[in-house]
Design an enzyme around this catalytic site. Structure first.
Site, short mmCIF file in Angstrom:
data_model
loop_
_atom_site.label_atom_id
_atom_site.label_comp_id
_atom_site.label_asym_id
_atom_site.label_seq_id
_atom_site.Cartn_x
_atom_site.Cartn_y
_atom_site.Cartn_z
N ASP A 91 -15.36 -4.66 -23.59
CA ASP A 91 -15.14 -5.65 -22.54
C ASP A 91 -13.66 -5.61 -22.10
OD1 ASP A 91 -16.54 -8.12 -21.17
OD2 ASP A 91 -14.64 -8.91 -21.90
N TRP A 92 -13.01 -6.77 -21.97
CA TRP A 92 -11.60 -6.80 -21.55
C TRP A 92 -10.70 -6.06 -22.53
CZ3 TRP A 92 -8.14 -7.69 -17.83
CH2 TRP A 92 -8.56 -8.33 -16.66
N ASP A 139 -27.21 -4.64 -22.40
CA ASP A 139 -26.12 -5.29 -21.66
C ASP A 139 -26.41 -5.18 -20.16
OD1 ASP A 139 -23.77 -6.09 -20.45
OD2 ASP A 139 -22.46 -4.87 -21.72
N HIS A 198 -24.23 -7.26 -24.84
CA HIS A 198 -22.86 -6.97 -24.39
C HIS A 198 -21.86 -7.03 -25.55
CE1 HIS A 198 -19.33 -6.86 -21.86
NE2 HIS A 198 -18.92 -8.02 -22.33
#
Length: 306
Positions: free
Chosen positions: A129-130, A257, A286
């Site tokens: 993710d980030w 996801d 995710h």
């Protein structure tokens, strides 16, 4: 680079983090990180300080280093050191209250400053993710590039000025319009095996909506149009991974996801020079670190075989 223009921030009370399931690691803090003086940064730093490999585990939105609790023990078993920071706005780190204080370089430079502070070397970069949107750009910085040896990448992408999916646009809209985001519930939605205690641990950093400015604004900061902050460095990173990278790579994909699933990840895999076929985590959502034990073991085996 200084980012601290007297940033107003909240600090989650320490008692919120008592009795975390499977996450009883000592916490390191500093309030004088270069460029972020006055903001308390928190991270986990476990294993031998002189280990041959350092696993730098970068979380995303709206999670925190707790996300890595199923992977950290496997990395430690290998004799490695593990460093897992909490981004500002998340986990045990201080939480700026104004959304305007959050930005791509605010967080990217924070990670670079922390790596410099700890003088990490032989880094295995572990991202999702980030954690990847930021982390995959770190080798554009020459000093970080010299510290990097391996990559373990999960459900993430590079912010090169394009939207990854319709699912992402829906998530961005929801996050921006929901002041009191139900963090634990959101993470549990794609992670059905979480216990009530684990869901509560994801809620722990956020005693009230005023602590959630980062969680709200982060999706809107993903560089999805060409004029956004972070696009230039993300394009430079794409160049690095496709042309310069010579280290060992491992990719795992949570196939359930809806935002950064198999199609997005396969595009990323093709970009990363020498990245072997991905490990597909069947039913993995995710937050694929919640299936992290077998991923960590497969990554270590792959690194040994490459």
């Amino acid at each position: 680079m200084s980012h601290n223009k007297s940033v107003e921030a909240l600090r989650t009370p320490d008692e919120r983090f008592e009795n975390l399931p499977d996450f009883d690691y000592p916490v390191s803090y500093t309030e004088d990180l270069a460029g972020y003086e006055g903001l308390r940064a928190a991270w986990i730093d476990v294993g031998p300080k002189d280990a041959d490999q350092v696993f730098l585990c970068l979380h995303g939105e709206p999670s925190w280093s707790f996300l890595y609790r199923r992977m950290i023990p496997v990395f430690l078993e290998s004799g490695a050191r593990v460093v897992a920071p909490d981004l500002l706005g998340f986990g045990r780190s201080d939480k700026p209250v104004n959304q305007s204080d959050y930005g791509f370089h605010f967080h990217r430079d924070y990670l670079l400053a922390l790596v410099e502070r700890l003088n990490l070397k032989n880094i295995t970069l572990v991202v999702q993710d980030w954690g990847g949107i930021l982390g995959l750009t770190l080798p554009v910085d020459q000093s970080f590039k010299a510290r990097l040896s391996r990559l373990l990448v999960m459900n993430t992408g590079l912010g090169i000025g394009k939207s990854p999916s319709d699912g992402f646009l829906a998530w961005k809209s929801y996050a921006l319009s929901t002041r009191d985001l139900p963090i634990g519930e959101l993470i549990a939605r794609g992670t059905p095996h979480l216990t009530d205690a684990e869901i509560a641990a994801y809620d722990a950093p956020f005693p009230g909506p005023q602590y959630k400015a980062g969680a709200q604004i982060f999706p809107a900061l993903v560089p999805v149009s060409p004029d956004m902050e972070g696009v230039d460095v993300s394009l430079a990173a794409a160049d690095f991974w496709s042309k310069e990278w010579t280290g060992k790579s491992f990719m795992a994909i949570g196939d359930a996801d809806p935002v950064l699933g198999p199609a997005v990840m396969e595009n990323l895999r093709r970009l990363i020079k020498g990245c072997p076929p991905a490990m597909m985590v069947e039913g993995g959502g995710h937050f694929v670190q919640e299936w992290g034990d077998p991923i960590a073991r497969a990554a270590l085996e792959s690194f040994g075989a490459q």
